[in-house]
Scaffold this motif. Structure first.
Motif, PDB file in Angstrom:
ATOM      1  N   PRO A 395       0.653  -1.281  -0.290  1.00  0.00           N
ATOM      2  CA  PRO A 395      -0.046   0.066   0.336  1.00  0.00           C
ATOM      3  C   PRO A 395       0.652   1.404  -0.236  1.00  0.00           C
ATOM      4  O   PRO A 395       0.518   2.591  -0.693  1.00  0.00           O
ATOM      5  N   LEU A 396       1.544   1.202   0.460  1.00  0.00           N
ATOM      6  CA  LEU A 396       2.664   2.728   0.865  1.00  0.00           C
ATOM      7  C   LEU A 396       3.134   2.824   0.122  1.00  0.00           C
ATOM      8  O   LEU A 396       3.430   3.539  -0.304  1.00  0.00           O
ATOM      9  N   GLN A 398       2.412   1.487  -3.633  1.00  0.00           N
ATOM     10  CA  GLN A 398       1.846   2.206  -4.124  1.00  0.00           C
ATOM     11  C   GLN A 398       1.073   3.519  -3.984  1.00  0.00           C
ATOM     12  O   GLN A 398       1.121   4.517  -5.026  1.00  0.00           O
ATOM     13  N   SER A 399       0.893   3.760  -2.583  1.00  0.00           N
ATOM     14  CA  SER A 399       0.500   5.789  -2.639  1.00  0.00           C
ATOM     15  C   SER A 399       1.161   6.227  -3.821  1.00  0.00           C
ATOM     16  O   SER A 399       1.452   7.377  -3.723  1.00  0.00           O
ATOM     17  N   VAL A 400       2.977   6.481  -2.900  1.00  0.00           N
ATOM     18  CA  VAL A 400       4.266   7.053  -3.522  1.00  0.00           C
ATOM     19  C   VAL A 400       3.913   6.937  -4.899  1.00  0.00           C
ATOM     20  O   VAL A 400       4.437   7.963  -5.728  1.00  0.00           O
ATOM     21  N   LEU A 401       4.127   5.927  -5.579  1.00  0.00           N
ATOM     22  CA  LEU A 401       4.226   5.228  -7.150  1.00  0.00           C
ATOM     23  C   LEU A 401       2.826   6.558  -7.534  1.00  0.00           C
ATOM     24  O   LEU A 401       2.923   7.692  -8.727  1.00  0.00           O
ATOM     25  N   HIS A 402       1.774   6.319  -6.544  1.00  0.00           N
ATOM     26  CA  HIS A 402       0.248   7.724  -7.300  1.00  0.00           C
ATOM     27  C   HIS A 402       0.782   8.972  -6.900  1.00  0.00           C
ATOM     28  O   HIS A 402       0.385   9.962  -7.496  1.00  0.00           O
ATOM     29  N   HIS A 460       0.512  21.542  -3.975  1.00  0.00           N
ATOM     30  CA  HIS A 460       1.656  21.173  -4.717  1.00  0.00           C
ATOM     31  C   HIS A 460       2.832  20.125  -4.211  1.00  0.00           C
ATOM     32  O   HIS A 460       4.292  20.630  -4.258  1.00  0.00           O
ATOM     33  N   GLN A 461       2.251  20.147  -2.503  1.00  0.00           N
ATOM     34  CA  GLN A 461       3.256  19.346  -2.029  1.00  0.00           C
ATOM     35  C   GLN A 461       3.587  18.082  -2.199  1.00  0.00           C
ATOM     36  O   GLN A 461       2.156  17.288  -2.869  1.00  0.00           O
ATOM     37  N   PHE A 462       4.172  17.161  -2.312  1.00  0.00           N
ATOM     38  CA  PHE A 462       4.375  15.887  -2.375  1.00  0.00           C
ATOM     39  C   PHE A 462       4.132  14.755  -1.195  1.00  0.00           C
ATOM     40  O   PHE A 462       4.221  15.736  -0.147  1.00  0.00           O
ATOM     41  N   CYS A 463       3.392  14.325  -0.808  1.00  0.00           N
ATOM     42  CA  CYS A 463       2.631  13.269   0.423  1.00  0.00           C
ATOM     43  C   CYS A 463       2.692  11.821   0.464  1.00  0.00           C
ATOM     44  O   CYS A 463       1.572  11.453  -0.931  1.00  0.00           O
ATOM     45  N   ALA A 464       3.335  11.260   0.319  1.00  0.00           N
ATOM     46  CA  ALA A 464       3.502  10.053   0.354  1.00  0.00           C
ATOM     47  C   ALA A 464       2.247   9.317   0.945  1.00  0.00           C
ATOM     48  O   ALA A 464       2.503   7.712   0.031  1.00  0.00           O
ATOM     49  N   GLU A 465       1.780   9.659   1.598  1.00  0.00           N
ATOM     50  CA  GLU A 465       0.417   8.756   1.773  1.00  0.00           C
ATOM     51  C   GLU A 465      -1.013   9.190   1.805  1.00  0.00           C
ATOM     52  O   GLU A 465      -1.704   9.014   2.156  1.00  0.00           O
ATOM     53  N   ARG A 466      -0.645  10.388   0.550  1.00  0.00           N
ATOM     54  CA  ARG A 466      -2.073  10.350   0.302  1.00  0.00           C
ATOM     55  C   ARG A 466      -3.214   9.723  -0.013  1.00  0.00           C
ATOM     56  O   ARG A 466      -4.199  10.034  -0.758  1.00  0.00           O
TER      57      ARG A 466
END
Length: 564
Positions: A395-396, A398-402, A460-466
């Motif tokens: 899951p994590l 996958q979230s980082v990729l997306h 505009h911010q990167f969020c690994a858990e988005r």
């Protein structure tokens, strides 16, 4: 003093030669002012019917046509500025984003831009929309293929052959059977991982032996390995043997292909055209040699051999057989191979690069690397190989990729309208009419970076858990992209969605996993494209709209050593 004779009010007597210079400028200025005045009035008259909510029975109206200054060219010049997102930022300084659509004049053709999620979803679901002209433009302008050869490749306007299927259906079958079919995708991924593992094992050995440290730019270091692995897996090992400079030539082409696609003439950008000719020349030589080696009969893509060195994968062998069946010349075949390589490497490699840089970012979330490593251990088998089904379900990761796809994909999903099309806005509260013989475009940038849609944290911010949420049944964090329809479409949408998306995801995730599991990587700082130190995380390299996954304007300098 007589006012009539005041020096500062005296109208000079202009010579004919001066008038010849001045009058054209005055005429041009008048035309530009007239165009701006007329298009501004037209826009102001069209805007009110889109700014108030009406009932569903109200007649749909065309999108407001955005004002411009230059007749015929319209917005073309500003749209082609090689600064990602700048055109859209400037557009929304004056055009209300809540309207959900607008019309631009691009290359003397009205182009409707839609950015309402409801309209984007409806566009993707609409059947029968064409993009034949757009595909021809790509291969002719971008790849340098003759118009008649392009028509022959796509089979535009042709009926079915003796087997009962059209050339367009044959191409769809190749994509469906060999790029989307589970068996073939798994074969491709296995071959890619095998070659990449060999690259990983030999990388440090050639730089001093096991356990030795090396310093390099992380992305540059990764780019070399991934390109070699993906090219070998898809195209066969002979390609890089026959054309050893392909990687260097390809990435030079990758930088300039959109220059040619958007019609910048050769006299303005001779380097771009020279780079393309050089790359095509190398691929033509490869094509000719492979024809000799396989006696113009590539191995059966449906046979027992999943990969062989001459033409590599089932996908490529099916494409080569299609080339022959259509009677394409060597230049066209080389151009189509170059286009295939472009789709193969111009997105997955920067995608993996952005993932690694964010996971290792010394200024970012310091717990992210350890959490990713904990997940990756679950995908590593006892023999050190990767369990791909487990890997793609983490899951994590996958979230980082997306999140990388959300932040860094710039796609222009384009359709040509042969009939009028009505699309809903604001969940159907309003409608917009797109008239026939125009173009409709859904830019991913507008959905992926809409401040009203991606709120916490800001878009505009990167969020690994988005893309993570808590499963109410188990209390565990799971990957989810629900609720993103029409807002998030990195692979396009509808019938023309990218056929390589399944393998592309696996390629990116496998590359990130193999690098992190095999090496200890210590960030040393950031560098720009000239390898000069800088403090900031890399931004976006200059590029035109529609670049796919955008490249970075720098790199992360790292110290790398193999794990014990």
């Amino acid at each position: 003093m007589d006012v009539a004779t005041a020096p500062f009010l005296t109208i000079p007597n202009l010579s004919p030669s001066v008038l010849i210079v001045i009058v054209p400028f005055l005429v041009i200025a008048g035309l530009l002012m007239t165009a701006r005045f007329y298009t501004t009035i037209r826009y102001c008259l069209a805007l009110p019917c889109h700014t108030s909510v009406t009932d569903k029975s109200a007649k749909a109206k065309p999108p407001p046509p955005v004002p411009y200054t230059i007749p015929i060219l319209g917005h073309t010049i500003s749209f082609l500025a090689p600064r990602p997102g700048e055109f859209w930022t400037n557009l929304f300084r004056s055009h209300p984003r809540a309207i959900g659509a607008c019309t631009l004049l691009l290359g003397d053709r009205n182009t409707h831009i839609i950015f309402s999620p409801s309209a984007v979803q409806a566009l993707f679901k609409t059947r029968g929309l064409a993009n034949d002209g757009f595909k021809l433009q790509i291969v002719e302008k971008g790849l340098g293929i003759d118009h008649k050869e392009g028509l022959r490749f796509f089979g535009i306007g042709e009926g079915p052959d003796h087997t009962g299927i059209t050339p367009a259906q044959q191409l769809e079958n190749i994509d469906h059977n060999y790029l989307l079919g589970k068996k073939c995708v798994n074969e491709l991924t296995a071959e890619f991982v095998r070659v990449l593992r060999d690259q990983v094992k030999s990388k440090l050995k050639g730089e001093g032996g096991e356990g030795k440290e090396t310093e390099d730019g992380l992305y540059a270091w990764l780019q070399d390995m991934m390109f070699n692995a993906s090219t070998t897996a898809f195209m066969g090992s002979r390609m890089l043997e026959v054309y050893p400079n392909l990687r260097e030539d390809f990435f030079n082409f990758d930088r300039v292909v959109l220059t040619m696609f958007f019609g910048i003439p050769k006299w303005l950008s001779p380097k771009a055209y020279n780079v393309r000719e050089k790359t095509l020349g190398g691929l033509i030589e490869w094509q000719q040699q492979m024809q000799e080696e396989c006696k113009s009969n590539p191995a059966d893509p449906d046979g027992d051999v999943d990969w062989e060195p001459v033409y590599g994968s089932r996908t490529n062998r099916a494409r080569q057989r299609y080339y022959a069946s259509r009677g394409l010349n060597m230049r066209t075949r080389a151009g189509m191979d170059l286009g295939f390589l472009f789709g193969l490497s111009s997105n997955a490699i920067p995608g993996a690069g952005w993932m690694l840089l964010h996971i290792l970012d010394p200024e970012g979330d310091q717990s992210l690397l350890s959490r990713v490593m904990e997940e990756l251990e679950r995908a590593r088998r006892d023999d050190g190989t990767l369990d791909i089904p487990t890997l793609i379900g983490l899951p994590l990761l996958q979230s980082v990729l997306h999140e990388v796809l959300r932040l860094y994909v710039d796609a222009l999903v384009t359709r040509e309208l042969e009939e009028d099309l009505t699309l809903p806005l604001d969940d159907g509260k309003r409608q917009v009419l797109l008239e026939k013989n125009t173009v409709v475009m859904a830019p991913s940038w507008l959905g992926h970076r809409d401040e009203a849609l991606w709120v916490d944290p800001p878009c505009h911010q990167f969020c690994a858990e988005r893309f993570l949420k808590t499963d109410p049944a188990t209390g565990k964090r799971i990957f989810s992209n629900s609720g993103t329809n029409g807002k998030f479409f990195p692979f396009g949408g509808g019938k023309t969605m990218c056929p390589g998306r399944v393998f592309g995801k696996q390629e990116i995730l496998a590359s990130v996993a193999l690098v992190l599991l095999a090496f200890e990587i210590e960030p040393l700082g950031f560098v720009d494209e000239q390898r000069k130190s800088k403090k900031e995380f890399p931004g976006l390299r200059k590029s035109y709209a529609g670049s796919g996954i955008m490249a970075m304007d720098g790199d992360m300098r790292v110290k790398i050593k193999s794990r014990k």
